[in-house]
Design a protein around this motif. Structure first.
Motif, PDB file in Angstrom:
ATOM      1  N   UNK A  39       0.836  -1.204   0.000  1.00 25.08           N
ATOM      2  CA  UNK A  39       0.000   0.000   0.000  1.00 25.08           C
ATOM      3  C   UNK A  39       0.869   1.252   0.000  1.00 25.08           C
ATOM      4  N   UNK A  40       0.488   2.206  -0.837  1.00 22.90           N
ATOM      5  CA  UNK A  40       1.180   3.490  -0.901  1.00 22.90           C
ATOM      6  C   UNK A  40       0.244   4.617  -0.494  1.00 22.90           C
ATOM      7  N   UNK A  41       0.826   5.653   0.072  1.00 19.96           N
ATOM      8  CA  UNK A  41       0.119   6.911   0.305  1.00 19.96           C
ATOM      9  C   UNK A  41       0.585   7.887  -0.762  1.00 19.96           C
ATOM     10  N   UNK A  42      -0.363   8.444  -1.509  1.00 18.13           N
ATOM     11  CA  UNK A  42      -0.045   9.429  -2.541  1.00 18.13           C
ATOM     12  C   UNK A  42      -0.533  10.794  -2.059  1.00 18.13           C
ATOM     13  N   UNK A  66       1.627   5.484  10.173  1.00 15.04           N
ATOM     14  CA  UNK A  66       2.520   5.445   9.020  1.00 15.04           C
ATOM     15  C   UNK A  66       2.965   4.048   8.634  1.00 15.04           C
ATOM     16  N   UNK A  67       2.960   3.128   9.611  1.00 17.84           N
ATOM     17  CA  UNK A  67       3.386   1.753   9.320  1.00 17.84           C
ATOM     18  C   UNK A  67       2.403   1.031   8.400  1.00 17.84           C
ATOM     19  N   UNK A  68       1.227   1.639   8.182  1.00 14.24           N
ATOM     20  CA  UNK A  68       0.261   1.037   7.255  1.00 14.24           C
ATOM     21  C   UNK A  68       0.724   1.171   5.806  1.00 14.24           C
ATOM     22  N   UNK A  69       1.733   2.015   5.581  1.00 19.49           N
ATOM     23  CA  UNK A  69       2.180   2.277   4.207  1.00 19.49           C
ATOM     24  C   UNK A  69       3.576   1.727   3.960  1.00 19.49           C
ATOM     25  N   UNK A  70       3.722   1.075   2.815  1.00 18.07           N
ATOM     26  CA  UNK A  70       5.023   0.581   2.384  1.00 18.07           C
ATOM     27  C   UNK A  70       5.800   1.643   1.614  1.00 18.07           C
ATOM     28  N   UNK A  71       5.085   2.664   1.138  1.00 15.04           N
ATOM     29  CA  UNK A  71       5.705   3.698   0.320  1.00 15.04           C
ATOM     30  C   UNK A  71       4.892   4.980   0.452  1.00 15.04           C
ATOM     31  N   UNK A 121      -4.259   0.641  11.963  1.00 19.50           N
ATOM     32  CA  UNK A 121      -3.432   1.155  13.054  1.00 19.50           C
ATOM     33  C   UNK A 121      -2.053   0.511  13.001  1.00 19.50           C
ATOM     34  N   UNK A 122      -1.056   1.290  13.355  1.00 18.45           N
ATOM     35  CA  UNK A 122       0.311   0.753  13.400  1.00 18.45           C
ATOM     36  C   UNK A 122       0.433  -0.238  14.542  1.00 18.45           C
ATOM     37  N   UNK A 123       1.209  -1.303  14.360  1.00 18.19           N
ATOM     38  CA  UNK A 123       1.388  -2.256  15.459  1.00 18.19           C
ATOM     39  C   UNK A 123       2.063  -1.583  16.652  1.00 18.19           C
ATOM     40  N   UNK A 124       1.676  -1.965  17.825  1.00 20.28           N
ATOM     41  CA  UNK A 124       2.247  -1.341  19.023  1.00 20.28           C
ATOM     42  C   UNK A 124       3.704  -1.807  19.199  1.00 20.28           C
ATOM     43  N   UNK A 125       4.507  -0.889  19.685  1.00 19.98           N
ATOM     44  CA  UNK A 125       5.925  -1.201  19.877  1.00 19.98           C
ATOM     45  C   UNK A 125       6.086  -2.141  21.073  1.00 19.98           C
ATOM     46  N   UNK A 126       7.014  -3.072  20.935  1.00 18.92           N
ATOM     47  CA  UNK A 126       7.259  -4.024  22.045  1.00 18.92           C
ATOM     48  C   UNK A 126       8.188  -3.380  23.069  1.00 18.92           C
TER      49      UNK A 126
END
Length: 200
Positions: free
Chosen positions: A3-6, A40-45, A195-200
Motif C-alpha cells: 500500500x502506498x500513500x499518494x 505510518x506503518x500502514x504504508x510501504x511507500x 493502526x500501526x502495530x504497538x511497539x514491544x
C-alpha cells in the motif's frame, strides 16, 4: 499486497495565503502528518507530487496574467520559489519519492510527473509492488481528482481519504468525489487506515 500513500500538491501556493490558496489546505497538511505519525506503518511507500512550473514561461498556456481559472491560472508553484515548497506542517522527511509535474506544460495528475531520476509514479509503483493507493491532498476538484482517476487507470485499488483533502469549490469537489466513486474509488476517512502495530 503493498500500500502506498499518494500526497498530491500540499504546497504553500495551494494553502491559505498562497497564490491559489484553498481553504483547509493547512489543516490537510497537518492531518497528513498526524496520519503518518500515528499510522505510518500502514504504508510501504509514501509518494508526494508537487506542481513545479518553469519561471518566465506560460508553461504551455497554463499560467497567465489574465487567467480564466479553467485552463489558465495565475502564476503559482514556480520552481525555486517558496510557493512551490511543501507546506511546513507536512512532514516532508517522511516522503520516500518526490514527484515534480508541470515543468513547462500543464499537468494536473501526479502521474504526469517524474522523480529526479525521470521515473513516473506508475514505474515507481510497479517497482515497489504497489497494489493499493490512498490518495490525499489538494485540490479535490483538480489534481486530487486527476491523480486518483489515473491511479485507477493504472490498475491500483484506490481509496480517497475524504478528511485529508481540500477543494476549490464545494460543488465541483462533490462532483469530483461522485465521479471517483463511480470510477471505482472507495471514499473513506483516515480512520479506515490500519493502526500501526504497538511497539514491544
Amino acid at each position: 499486497m503493498s500500500r502506498a500513500l499518494l500526497i498530491v500538491d500540499v504546497q504553500n501556493d495551494f494553502t491559505e495565503g498562497g497564490s491559489l490558496g484553498v481553504a483547509g489546505g493547512a489543516a490537510v497538511a497537518a492531518g497528513i502528518t498526524r496520519l503518518l505519525d500515528e499510522r505510518g506503518d500502514a504504508y510501504d511507500l509514501v509518494v508526494a507530487s508537487r506542481d513545479w512550473h518553469d519561471g518566465g514561461s506560460d508553461n504551455g498556456g497554463h499560467i497567465s496574467d489574465h487567467p480564466d481559472f479553467v485552463d489558465s491560472w495565475p502564476p503559482h508553484c514556480i520552481s525555486g520559489t517558496p510557493g512551490a515548497e511543501y507546506h511546513p506542517a507536512l512532514a516532508s522527511d517522511r516522503i520516500d519519492v518526490h514527484i515534480k509535474k508541470g515543468q513547462g506544460k500543464p499537468a494536473y495528475s501526479a502521474f504526469e510527473g517524474a522523480d529526479d531520476f525521470g521515473k513516473g509514479i506508475s514505474e515507481v509503483f510497479q517497482a515497489h509492488g504497489v497494489t493499493d493507493v490512498d490518495v490525499v491532498g489538494i485540490a479535490t476538484d483538480h489534481c486530487v481528482r486527476a491523480s486518483a482517476l489515473d491511479a485507477l487507470q493504472d490498475g491500483e485499488r484506490v481509496r480517497v481519504l475524504t478528511d485529508l483533502i481540500a477543494g476549490v469549490a464545494d460543488a465541483s469537489s462533490a462532483a469530483a468525489l461522485q465521479e471517483l466513486a463511480a470510477a471505482g474509488a472507495e471514499l473513506v476517512t483516515s480512520d479506515a487506515v490500519g493502526a500501526a502495530p504497538s511497539a514491544e
